[in-house]
Motif scaffolding. Structure first.
Motif, PDB file in Angstrom:
ATOM      1  N   HIS A   1       9.520  -7.113 -15.437  1.00  0.00           N
ATOM      2  CA  HIS A   1      10.881  -5.400 -15.548  1.00  0.00           C
ATOM      3  C   HIS A   1      10.957  -5.410 -14.175  1.00  0.00           C
ATOM      4  CE1 HIS A   1       9.357  -3.523 -19.688  1.00  0.00           C
ATOM      5  NE2 HIS A   1       8.359  -4.427 -19.891  1.00  0.00           N
ATOM      6  N   LEU A   2      11.797  -5.865 -14.035  1.00  0.00           N
ATOM      7  CA  LEU A   2      12.267  -5.680 -12.647  1.00  0.00           C
ATOM      8  C   LEU A   2      12.795  -3.859 -12.017  1.00  0.00           C
ATOM      9  CD1 LEU A   2      13.420  -6.557  -9.639  1.00  0.00           C
ATOM     10  CD2 LEU A   2      15.739  -7.196 -11.108  1.00  0.00           C
ATOM     11  N   ILE A   3      11.834  -3.959 -11.142  1.00  0.00           N
ATOM     12  CA  ILE A   3      12.124  -2.373 -10.500  1.00  0.00           C
ATOM     13  C   ILE A   3      12.231  -2.618  -8.882  1.00  0.00           C
ATOM     14  CG2 ILE A   3      10.817   0.080 -10.451  1.00  0.00           C
ATOM     15  CD1 ILE A   3       9.476  -0.458 -12.925  1.00  0.00           C
ATOM     16  N   TYR A   4      12.781  -2.818  -7.978  1.00  0.00           N
ATOM     17  CA  TYR A   4      12.984  -2.561  -6.328  1.00  0.00           C
ATOM     18  C   TYR A   4      11.994  -1.106  -5.895  1.00  0.00           C
ATOM     19  CZ  TYR A   4      16.921  -6.000  -7.167  1.00  0.00           C
ATOM     20  OH  TYR A   4      17.330  -6.812  -6.293  1.00  0.00           O
ATOM     21  N   ASN A   5      11.501  -1.259  -5.390  1.00  0.00           N
ATOM     22  CA  ASN A   5      11.252  -0.499  -4.152  1.00  0.00           C
ATOM     23  C   ASN A   5      12.145   0.534  -3.482  1.00  0.00           C
ATOM     24  OD1 ASN A   5       8.261  -2.277  -4.656  1.00  0.00           O
ATOM     25  ND2 ASN A   5       8.241  -2.673  -3.051  1.00  0.00           N
ATOM     26  N   GLY A   6      10.792   1.915  -3.954  1.00  0.00           N
ATOM     27  CA  GLY A   6      12.159   3.392  -3.671  1.00  0.00           C
ATOM     28  C   GLY A   6      11.363   3.960  -2.157  1.00  0.00           C
TER      29      GLY A   6
ATOM     30  N   SER B   1       1.312  -1.288   0.377  1.00  0.00           N
ATOM     31  CA  SER B   1      -0.319  -0.151   0.158  1.00  0.00           C
ATOM     32  C   SER B   1       0.905   0.936   0.028  1.00  0.00           C
ATOM     33  CB  SER B   1      -0.892   0.086   1.295  1.00  0.00           C
ATOM     34  OG  SER B   1      -1.726  -1.445   1.426  1.00  0.00           O
ATOM     35  N   ARG B   2       1.988   0.869   0.125  1.00  0.00           N
ATOM     36  CA  ARG B   2       2.554   2.193   0.379  1.00  0.00           C
ATOM     37  C   ARG B   2       3.239   2.412  -1.006  1.00  0.00           C
ATOM     38  NH1 ARG B   2       5.628   2.070   5.275  1.00  0.00           N
ATOM     39  NH2 ARG B   2       6.797   3.972   4.355  1.00  0.00           N
ATOM     40  N   ILE B   3       3.488   1.607  -1.943  1.00  0.00           N
ATOM     41  CA  ILE B   3       4.678   1.825  -2.200  1.00  0.00           C
ATOM     42  C   ILE B   3       3.204   2.298  -3.798  1.00  0.00           C
ATOM     43  CG2 ILE B   3       5.540   0.278  -4.876  1.00  0.00           C
ATOM     44  CD1 ILE B   3       7.701   1.212  -2.026  1.00  0.00           C
ATOM     45  N   LEU B   4       2.511   1.666  -3.885  1.00  0.00           N
ATOM     46  CA  LEU B   4       1.003   2.134  -4.013  1.00  0.00           C
ATOM     47  C   LEU B   4       0.866   3.761  -4.566  1.00  0.00           C
ATOM     48  CD1 LEU B   4      -1.766   1.313  -6.049  1.00  0.00           C
ATOM     49  CD2 LEU B   4      -3.246   1.943  -4.194  1.00  0.00           C
ATOM     50  N   LEU B   5       0.967   4.212  -2.992  1.00  0.00           N
ATOM     51  CA  LEU B   5       0.798   5.561  -2.459  1.00  0.00           C
ATOM     52  C   LEU B   5       2.226   6.608  -2.923  1.00  0.00           C
ATOM     53  CD1 LEU B   5      -0.568   8.240  -0.957  1.00  0.00           C
ATOM     54  CD2 LEU B   5       0.389   7.046   0.672  1.00  0.00           C
ATOM     55  N   TYR B   6       3.364   5.636  -3.148  1.00  0.00           N
ATOM     56  CA  TYR B   6       4.646   6.761  -3.964  1.00  0.00           C
ATOM     57  C   TYR B   6       3.795   6.855  -5.961  1.00  0.00           C
ATOM     58  CZ  TYR B   6       7.581   6.440  -0.302  1.00  0.00           C
ATOM     59  OH  TYR B   6       7.811   7.129   1.552  1.00  0.00           O
ATOM     60  N   SER B   7       3.946   4.987  -6.045  1.00  0.00           N
ATOM     61  CA  SER B   7       2.712   5.181  -7.036  1.00  0.00           C
ATOM     62  C   SER B   7       1.670   6.573  -8.138  1.00  0.00           C
ATOM     63  CB  SER B   7       2.932   3.709  -7.292  1.00  0.00           C
ATOM     64  OG  SER B   7       3.563   2.945  -6.953  1.00  0.00           O
ATOM     65  N   VAL B   8       1.039   6.486  -6.896  1.00  0.00           N
ATOM     66  CA  VAL B   8       0.336   7.838  -7.777  1.00  0.00           C
ATOM     67  C   VAL B   8       0.765   9.338  -7.354  1.00  0.00           C
ATOM     68  CG1 VAL B   8      -2.202   8.329  -6.807  1.00  0.00           C
ATOM     69  CG2 VAL B   8      -1.979   6.740  -6.395  1.00  0.00           C
TER      70      VAL B   8
ATOM     71  N   GLN C   1      11.154   5.436  -8.865  1.00  0.00           N
ATOM     72  CA  GLN C   1       9.987   6.705  -9.568  1.00  0.00           C
ATOM     73  C   GLN C   1      10.444   6.992 -10.710  1.00  0.00           C
ATOM     74  OE1 GLN C   1      10.107  10.958  -8.164  1.00  0.00           O
ATOM     75  NE2 GLN C   1       8.958  11.193  -9.729  1.00  0.00           N
ATOM     76  N   ARG C   2      12.022   6.558 -11.268  1.00  0.00           N
ATOM     77  CA  ARG C   2      12.461   7.051 -12.611  1.00  0.00           C
ATOM     78  C   ARG C   2      12.324   6.234 -13.309  1.00  0.00           C
ATOM     79  NH1 ARG C   2      17.209   7.166 -11.526  1.00  0.00           N
ATOM     80  NH2 ARG C   2      17.882   5.308 -11.436  1.00  0.00           N
ATOM     81  N   LYS C   3      12.156   4.603 -12.543  1.00  0.00           N
ATOM     82  CA  LYS C   3      11.913   3.497 -13.415  1.00  0.00           C
ATOM     83  C   LYS C   3      10.378   3.387 -13.634  1.00  0.00           C
ATOM     84  CE  LYS C   3      16.477   1.470 -12.446  1.00  0.00           C
ATOM     85  NZ  LYS C   3      16.902   0.119 -11.308  1.00  0.00           N
ATOM     86  N   PHE C   4       9.551   3.790 -13.087  1.00  0.00           N
ATOM     87  CA  PHE C   4       8.108   3.523 -13.162  1.00  0.00           C
ATOM     88  C   PHE C   4       7.781   3.922 -13.601  1.00  0.00           C
ATOM     89  CE2 PHE C   4       3.843   4.206 -10.792  1.00  0.00           C
ATOM     90  CZ  PHE C   4       3.034   2.959 -10.869  1.00  0.00           C
ATOM     91  N   ILE C   5       8.250   5.448 -13.745  1.00  0.00           N
ATOM     92  CA  ILE C   5       6.899   6.515 -14.684  1.00  0.00           C
ATOM     93  C   ILE C   5       7.562   5.995 -16.222  1.00  0.00           C
ATOM     94  CG2 ILE C   5       7.327   8.327 -15.870  1.00  0.00           C
ATOM     95  CD1 ILE C   5       6.044   8.728 -13.475  1.00  0.00           C
ATOM     96  N   ALA C   6       9.174   5.488 -16.144  1.00  0.00           N
ATOM     97  CA  ALA C   6       9.517   5.137 -17.628  1.00  0.00           C
ATOM     98  C   ALA C   6       8.813   4.063 -17.946  1.00  0.00           C
ATOM     99  CB  ALA C   6      11.323   4.853 -17.269  1.00  0.00           C
ATOM    100  N   LEU C   7       8.460   2.949 -17.510  1.00  0.00           N
ATOM    101  CA  LEU C   7       7.022   2.405 -18.116  1.00  0.00           C
ATOM    102  C   LEU C   7       6.431   2.932 -17.990  1.00  0.00           C
ATOM    103  CD1 LEU C   7       8.000  -1.054 -18.468  1.00  0.00           C
ATOM    104  CD2 LEU C   7       6.535  -0.532 -15.960  1.00  0.00           C
ATOM    105  N   TYR C   8       5.361   3.857 -18.310  1.00  0.00           N
ATOM    106  CA  TYR C   8       4.542   4.131 -18.683  1.00  0.00           C
ATOM    107  C   TYR C   8       4.644   5.247 -19.375  1.00  0.00           C
ATOM    108  CZ  TYR C   8       1.937   3.034 -14.670  1.00  0.00           C
ATOM    109  OH  TYR C   8       0.622   1.624 -13.459  1.00  0.00           O
TER     110      TYR C   8
END
Length: 381
Positions: free
Chosen positions: A171-176, A18-25, A371-378
């Motif tokens: 796509h391997l993206i470590y949580n941060g 849930s914390r990771i979802l909050l960051y992702s949003v 953040q950088r890798k997550f946004i790049a995937l979108y």
């Protein structure tokens, strides 16, 4: 840029996924995406999402949990999923949704929606499914058929799914995390929990009370260690999923049975995790099944606490054995207790491991990298 995203999540708590979802949003909204989040119920996560300007939709999603692994339960899930699909399909049209995002493999309705609407679908997998075998096989087929990209949170998760899902989709993206709260915590919580005693060493674990997170194993370790050391106290924090409260009763009964009432404090759910971690001398996550990439380990590392974790799952990628902490067996409490005893007896080693862990968390599992890798995937269709 400017696309509309429907994000589906399995709970409204504030634990790891849930914390990771909050960051992702938050990341997506900063980049100009319009995000709608669907949760099955109100809760702390819904409140935090609204604080950052996110529209939250409350709709039962038919989340798949182990308690439904029976004919009656599966029929119930099918009914709830059918209703959720009908409601959310209208939302997809009304809100002109471009991308569907499903956070955790317990969220099945997103796959159904993507298949029926032809929308781009991103699955974010936080799970390693060892058993039952049929579940892993079924989910693998479903995810393969209905997703365009699949985020996995660790190499261990990647390895678990690579024989079920095409590797080009993975796509391997470590949580941060934002580690600021864990760099600035204090130790006032000790006085709230137990009378302060000079030179008392606090050993704690934080996590959902579940059949596999290892609270029972932690108590086995506490029993062995308490018989050898008089200067230690054990902390357990976390609550259970609704409907599994019996696990709390079983845990508390085990505390009584082992005679650990004076040595173990159970704190329930805590919102002040940063302060709790700063109060510990040693952090233990004794999961008896592979834990994908436990967020709480990153929080403990950022708090400069040595981390002891069972030697499977994502913990093996997070903890550097002998440098930032220790990896212990998940099925040999005596051997594990002996390893923990080394840290109890060596405060200088604890300090060195804690500082090395903080450095590793900041370098390898930073919020900026995530953040950088997550946004790049979108943005890379």
């Amino acid at each position: 840029m400017g696309k509309n995203v429907l994000m589906l999540h399995s709970s409204s708590d504030l634990y790891g996924a849930s914390r990771i979802l909050l960051y992702s949003v938050d990341f997506l909204q900063q980049e100009g995406y319009k995000v709608y989040v669907v949760l099955s119920e109100e809760g702390p996560l819904a409140e935090e999402l609204r604080k950052i300007g996110t529209e939250v939709i409350i709709q039962r999603l038919g989340i798949l949990r182990r308690k439904y692994f029976n004919p009656k339960g599966l029929f119930n899930r099918a009914q709830v999923l059918w209703k959720a699909k009908k409601v959310l399909k209208r939302w997809i049209v009304e809100k002109n949704i471009d991308i569907i995002y499903s956070n955790t493999s317990a969220v099945l309705v997103g796959a159904w929606l993507a298949y029926s609407t032809g929308k781009r679908h991103i699955f974010h997998l936080h799970e390693i499914i060892v058993s039952p075998f049929w579940l892993g096989k079924f989910l693998g087929m479903l995810i393969q058929k209905t997703s365009d990209q699949v985020i996995v949170v660790s190499q261990a998760v990647y390895d678990n799914w690579k024989d079920k899902i095409e590797e080009k989709k993975l796509h391997l993206i470590y949580n941060g995390l934002d580690y600021t709260p864990f760099l600035e915590g204090n130790k006032s919580i000790r006085e709230q929990v137990a009378p302060p005693e000079k030179d008392k060493i606090w050993i704690g674990m934080i996590g959902r009370v579940s059949h596999w997170k290892g609270q029972g194993y932690f108590l086995d370790l506490a029993k062995i260690l308490s018989e050898k050391y008089s200067n230690i106290h054990f902390i357990i924090a976390g609550d259970a999923f609704p409907g599994t409260e019996h696990l709390l009763s079983e845990m508390q009964e085990k505390i009584r049975t082992l005679g650990l009432g004076e040595r173990v404090s159970y704190l329930g759910f805590r919102s002040d995790v940063a302060d709790l971690l700063q109060s510990l001398d040693i952090f233990v996550l004794p999961s008896i099944l592979p834990d994908p990439l436990p967020t709480v380990i990153l929080e403990a590392m950022a708090s400069a606490i040595p981390v002891i974790a069972t030697a499977h799952g994502g913990a093996c990628e997070m903890v550097k054995e002998g440098e930032t902490g220790l990896l212990i067996p998940w099925n040999d409490p005596q051997k594990a207790a002996n390893q923990i005893g080394m840290l109890i007896e060596n405060p200088s080693v604890r300090t060195a491991m804690g500082l090395a862990g903080r450095k590793r968390a900041m370098e390898m599992f930073s919020k900026e990298s995530f953040q950088r890798k997550f946004i790049a995937l979108y943005e890379n269709n």
